[in-house]
Design a protein around this motif. Structure first.
Motif: not given
Lengths: 329, 251
Positions: A314-322
């Motif tokens: 789940r962490e890996a799916l987050k990007t800066a603009d999530t």
């Protein structure tokens, strides 16, 4: 599958509508009595929102926790046909959780917050899933007789007042009707099978009867609270009415298969038209719902472990603009 | 028709699909997000359904019926690559295996769509459509996870390095290899492996991952000849646990 939202009968009722704007409340209640659906952006009383979140959330949790006792039989299901059908069924249940979490999210609570409340033991899920599925026949009984109970409850709730929940339930009920067929077929196969199979299914039915009788919850106390929830079409039928409907529909079918139910008092009362039965052990129900059932600890531990193991994904799916976006439902 | 050669080909494919489908199904209820729980279950259903179809072809060639064949053999009678039977471990290894396996599987079925053995060619034409989505899913997640956080990147690289020699083991040749190629039943494992490396390389590069240097490639063979890791026996016993009590009964 299903979660019977448990409304605590001892909850204080006096504050239900305290502080609500009387005009808006009257308009809201008028819309509901006309059969209109309430949508996410519409005005609603605080208590309506709170009860719906609790109910939909419990239902969603029940779907993912319910996937565990049945899911353990996917790898052991006897033969391709059963294996494929059980996989599809449990997949549907997880899909139901996804739909329901989305419906609850429209009321202002994120999926993450709900799952967090589940794994910390703060929110409940259907009590039946705190019982183990010992044998293959247990998974068959769940698929038939627990899903049957779920359908009765969900068909009632689908006529409720909150639009996103009703739409999710309509879809869920369609899928559940296939589960019921699958479960019935699996139970019939065992009940009409070899002595070993008949014994296995009878044993499973005997084990599951008390949780099934608990399924719809204890008799509702007629309180101001339940009356308002029924007026707002949050609660659609009384627990006893749903239980009667269930017994009426399924006891004859169970008896037709030559199976017996472990309650000598179970019979249809010709005078009242209702089913007489031995009152199930409601102390046990309370004990289990409050955490002390045969599988509560195990179910939550499995769920916690899955959350923990999946965190890096789940962490890996987050990007800066999530950004958090409320789902459309 | 070279029946022993065809049977061997069908067995290894059926067993690969059954075992990897079983592993995928173990994610049910435990996925990192609900959407992935559903994806793995969906792929598992396809794999197991495809496996059943291959067992039905075997049955037409005189082998036991699909259920008996799949649910009553012992581990040392299975023809799957060892790669398929390795435990799921975490989502990193599961995703990497899914990526490496599904690319090979898609190419295998594409080749077989032109097989001179018509029943298999017919099945392959149907299956390759399903596999398109498996490969698409795998490609997406390989790149996404390899480009996520430092942790996810490191995990994916480790998983790829650990999986690699087992993945190469999928292309273990049959003693019938020459006959299969000559009869235009199957183009052969060597040709498949070449296509596979061409297919996966762009995605591995896009993901920023590295394959082990070629001099370190050391395929783990044996699965096609019924040699397996210690992980297959408990899997097979679990799979047949109910069925084997009364294999002649309807379940």
């Amino acid at each position: 599958m299903y979660g019977n939202a448990y409304i605590d009968p001892n909850e204080k009722a006096n504050s239900i509508v305290a502080g609500e704007d009387p005009e808006k409340l009257a308009e809201f209640e008028a819309r509901i009595s006309k059969g209109e659906k309430i949508e996410p952006k519409d005005w609603m009383p605080k208590e309506y929102r709170k009860q719906l979140i609790r109910m939909i959330e419990q239902h969603a949790h029940s779907e993912i926790i319910g996937a565990l006792p049945e899911g353990t039989w996917i790898t052991r299901a006897p033969g391709f046909q059963r294996k494929l059908a059980l996989m599809a069924k449990v997949q549907d249940e997880v899909g139901h959780a996804q739909l329901l979490y989305s419906a609850a999210e429209t009321l202002g609570k994120s999926r993450e917050a709900m799952i967090n409340d589940l794994i910390t033991g703060k929110s409940k899920y259907s009590n039946v899933f705190n019982y183990p599925a010992f044998e293959w026949a247990d998974a068959c009984i769940i698929a038939w007789l627990i899903d049957a109970g779920a359908i009765i409850n969900q068909v009632a709730n689908a006529k409720g007042s909150y639009g996103p929940y009703c739409r999710a339930l309509d879809r869920i009920c369609t899928e559940e009707s296939f589960h019921l067929k699958y479960g019935h077929d699996a139970v019939v196969t065992l009940a009409t099978g070899t002595p070993y199979q008949r014994k296995m299914v009878q044993d499973a039915l005997t084990r599951w009867w008390p949780p099934i009788m608990h399924f719809f919850g204890p008799s509702d106390k007629i309180s101001q609270h339940t009356e308002i929830l029924m007026k707002w079409k949050v609660k659609m039928a009384s627990n006893d009415d749903m239980r009667q409907q269930y017994l009426n529909m399924y006891v004859p079918k169970i008896w037709d298969l030559g199976l017996t139910l472990p309650d000598p008092n179970l019979k249809k009362n010709e005078e009242t038209g209702k089913w007489d039965y031995t009152e199930p052990d409601w102390e046990e129900f309370k004990r289990v719902i409050n955490g002390d059932g045969p599988c509560n600890a195990e179910r939550l531990a499995v769920r916690r472990n899955a959350e923990e193991r999946g965190r890096w994904v789940r962490e890996a799916l987050k990007t800066a603009d999530t950004k958090y976006i409320v789902p459309l439902a | 028709m070279n029946t022993p050669a065809i049977k061997e080909l069908l067995y290894k494919m059926a067993d690969d699909l059954l075992i990897i489908g079983h592993r995928h199904s173990e994610w049910t209820g435990l996925g990192p997000i609900l959407e992935e729980d559903i994806s793995f279950s969906s792929m598992a259903q396809d794999k197991i359904g495809q496996s059943q179809a291959l067992f039905q072809l075997l049955h037409q060639l005189g082998e036991p019926d699909a259920d008996t064949n799949a649910f009553t053999r012992n581990a040392n009678q299975f023809y799957n690559a060892q790669f398929a039977e390795l435990p799921n471990e975490e989502y990193d290894f599961s995703t990497v295996r899914h990526f490496l396996y599904d690319h090979a599987d898609q190419l295998r079925f594409e080749m077989l769509a032109h097989s001179s053995y018509e029943p298999l060619a017919k099945l392959a034409r149907k299956v390759k459509g399903e596999l398109k989505y498996h490969v698409f899913h795998a490609n997406t997640w390989m790149v996404k996870l390899a480009q996520g956080t430092e942790e996810s990147k490191a995990r994916m690289q480790t998983a790829l390095s650990n999986a690699w020699n087992y993945a190469l083991g999928m292309f273990e040749e049959s003693k019938f290899e020459k006959e299969l190629i000559a009869a235009k039943i199957f183009e052969g494992e060597a040709a498949l492996k070449t296509k596979w490396i061409q297919a996966i390389t762009p995605f591995i590069e896009k993901a920023g991952l590295k394959l082990p240097p070629e001099k370190e490639w050391n395929p783990v063979y044996g699965g096609r000849k019924n040699f397996h890791t210690e992980h297959l026996d408990p899997l097979v016993k679990e799979m047949g646990e109910v069925f084997r009590v009364e294999p002649a009964s309807q379940w």
